[in-house]
Design an enzyme around this catalytic site. Structure first.
Site, PDB file in Angstrom:
ATOM      1  CG  ASP A  52       5.990  -4.187 -10.873  1.00  0.00           C
ATOM      2  OD1 ASP A  52       5.152  -3.275 -10.974  1.00  0.00           O
ATOM      3  OD2 ASP A  52       6.373  -4.632  -9.780  1.00  0.00           O
ATOM      4  CG  HIS A  75       3.198  -4.508  -8.252  1.00  0.00           C
ATOM      5  ND1 HIS A  75       4.461  -4.095  -7.903  1.00  0.00           N
ATOM      6  CD2 HIS A  75       2.396  -4.186  -7.195  1.00  0.00           C
ATOM      7  CE1 HIS A  75       4.425  -3.550  -6.696  1.00  0.00           C
ATOM      8  NE2 HIS A  75       3.194  -3.598  -6.246  1.00  0.00           N
ATOM      9  N   GLY A  88       0.846  -1.192   0.000  1.00  0.00           N
ATOM     10  CA  GLY A  88       0.000   0.000   0.000  1.00  0.00           C
ATOM     11  C   GLY A  88       0.877   1.236   0.000  1.00  0.00           C
ATOM     12  CB  SER A 110       4.444  -3.273  -3.224  1.00  0.00           C
ATOM     13  OG  SER A 110       3.996  -2.221  -4.000  1.00  0.00           O
ATOM     14  CD1 TRP A 111       3.671  -0.091   2.833  1.00  0.00           C
ATOM     15  CD2 TRP A 111       5.039   1.619   2.332  1.00  0.00           C
ATOM     16  NE1 TRP A 111       4.041   0.519   4.016  1.00  0.00           N
ATOM     17  CE2 TRP A 111       4.874   1.564   3.735  1.00  0.00           C
ATOM     18  CE3 TRP A 111       5.859   2.603   1.779  1.00  0.00           C
ATOM     19  CZ2 TRP A 111       5.494   2.466   4.592  1.00  0.00           C
ATOM     20  CZ3 TRP A 111       6.496   3.504   2.640  1.00  0.00           C
ATOM     21  CH2 TRP A 111       6.305   3.434   4.026  1.00  0.00           C
TER      22      TRP A 111
HETATM   23  N1  STX Z   1       1.431   0.919  -4.053  1.00  0.00           N
HETATM   24  C1  STX Z   1       2.212  -0.239  -4.180  1.00  0.00           C
HETATM   25  C2  STX Z   1       1.932  -1.237  -3.117  1.00  0.00           C
HETATM   26  O1  STX Z   1       2.542  -1.218  -2.096  1.00  0.00           O
HETATM   27  C3  STX Z   1       1.764   1.993  -4.956  1.00  0.00           C
HETATM   28  C4  STX Z   1       0.900  -2.212  -3.346  1.00  0.00           C
HETATM   29  N2  STX Z   1       0.416  -2.527  -4.479  1.00  0.00           N
HETATM   30  N3  STX Z   1      -0.551  -3.460  -4.273  1.00  0.00           N
HETATM   31  C5  STX Z   1      -0.603  -3.698  -3.005  1.00  0.00           C
HETATM   32  O2  STX Z   1       0.297  -2.938  -2.404  1.00  0.00           O
HETATM   33  C6  STX Z   1      -1.541  -4.665  -2.328  1.00  0.00           C
HETATM   34  C7  STX Z   1      -1.380  -6.016  -2.947  1.00  0.00           C
HETATM   35  C8  STX Z   1      -1.267  -4.739  -0.849  1.00  0.00           C
HETATM   36  C9  STX Z   1      -2.948  -4.219  -2.524  1.00  0.00           C
END
Ligand code: STX
Length: 318
Positions: free
Chosen positions: A267, A295, A43, A110-111
């Site tokens: 991604d 991603h 997120g 990701s985050w």
């Molecule tokens: N946000 C990238 C991120 O952290 C820009 C992210 N992308 N998808 C997710 O987190 C979830 C799978 C947790 C919804």
């Protein structure tokens, strides 16, 4: 290709008061005497999910998950006050101490990779090693690429839906336009913006694209916390002093820390160039570029490499 381990239940869970405002949810599963691992969700604002437990052999690992401030089961839901990168790093330490863990493996996508790396440079002595996916460093160019112009060229259909709640005149700075609505007093406008924001990400995270958007991205509560918390963090540039702060810290502090980086070739949310820059700054890490993957942590090639990594770390550190 290796698949996720079978679903497991939580053995223990609870809430920890971490500030005057916030309580955070934590849970433990797997082997109570196993190798500790903390899983950090994405997120920010995405919350943890039971699937995250399934990247670890439950006989080998003591699996700890948390819902970061303001999301998942943590309360208050969608709260932005006292919610920064630095308060989240403090919470990870609070959970570690609460559970009596000395050192652990840190796992995040990701985050969750941003937060894992930030935690690791600040608490290097607590970090046995890092397993990261979908690398994201919250630089201006990454934010620009995904929320303004770049990803828009690959997903023009989804992009039209994303910008729909924003009048033409404000589309020159979508981050600011969404921030205004997501933090404003008009609740219906806030929810409309939140769903558009969340669905944009939901439609672009897998190699399959818009048709495979997971259901939760259009649910009010999920979308609200996800969009508000993400936008708050990105509008504030991750609360980092400069764009290069994190990469500079990694260069200075992570040279002896083992790591595995898994990144999808296609991604679109967090393009491969960031993982490439990370690998250059951190030669000890192994970078695996996954063909035919986007991603999401659930892309089959990504699952396979992540599970190989947790298996290898399990042998190495147990
Ligand atoms: N946000 C990238 C991120 O952290 C820009 C992210 N992308 N998808 C997710 O987190 C979830 C799978 C947790 C919804």
């Amino acid at each position: 290709m290796l698949k996720l381990y079978p679903p497991i239940e939580t053995r223990k869970s609870g809430f920890l008061r971490v500030s005057d405002i916030h309580e955070i949810y934590w849970e433990e599963s797997g082997n109570p005497n196993g190798l500790p691992v903390i899983g950090l969700h994405g997120g920010p604002g995405g919350g943890s999910s039971p699937e995250m437990r399934r990247f670890f052999d439950p006989n080998v690992y003591r699996i700890i998950l948390i819902d970061q401030r303001g999301c998942g089961k943590s309360t208050p839901h969608s709260e932005l006050r006292e919610n920064t990168t630095w308060t989240l790093v403090e919470d990870i330490e609070t959970v570690r101490e609460h559970l009596g863990i000395e050192k652990w493996v840190v796992f995040g996508g990701s985050w969750g990779s941003t937060l894992s790396l930030t935690y690791a440079v600040m608490h290097t002595e607590r970090t046995l090693g890092l397993i990261l996916r979908g690398i994201f460093l919250i630089t201006k160019s990454e934010i620009q690429w995904f929320y303004q112009e770049g990803a828009s060229r690959l997903f023009p259909d989804s992009y039209d839906r994303y910008v729909k709640p924003i009048p033409e005149a404000e589309r020159g700075d979508l981050l600011a336009a969404f921030y205004k609505r997501l933090t404003g007093d008009d609740y219906p406008a806030r929810i409309e913006a939140a769903k558009a924001w969340a669905c944009w990400e939901g439609e672009t995270i897998t190699i399959q694209g818009p048709t495979s958007r997971p259901k939760r991205f259009e649910e009010d509560d999920f979308a609200d916390a996800f969009a508000r918390i993400e936008c708050h963090f990105f509008y504030n540039e991750g609360f980092f002093e400069t764009d290069s702060w994190l990469l500079d810290q990694i260069t200075g502090k992570l040279q002896d820390t083992p790591g595995v980086i898994v990144h999808g070739r296609y991604d679109v949310v967090t393009p491969l160039s960031t993982a490439w820059a990370l690998k250059k700054a951190w030669p000890k890490a192994d970078l695996h570029v996954i063909p035919g993957a986007g991603h999401s942590s659930l892309e089959p090639g990504i699952v396979d490499k992540l599970i190989r990594a947790t298996r290898d770390f399990g042998r190495r550190f147990s």
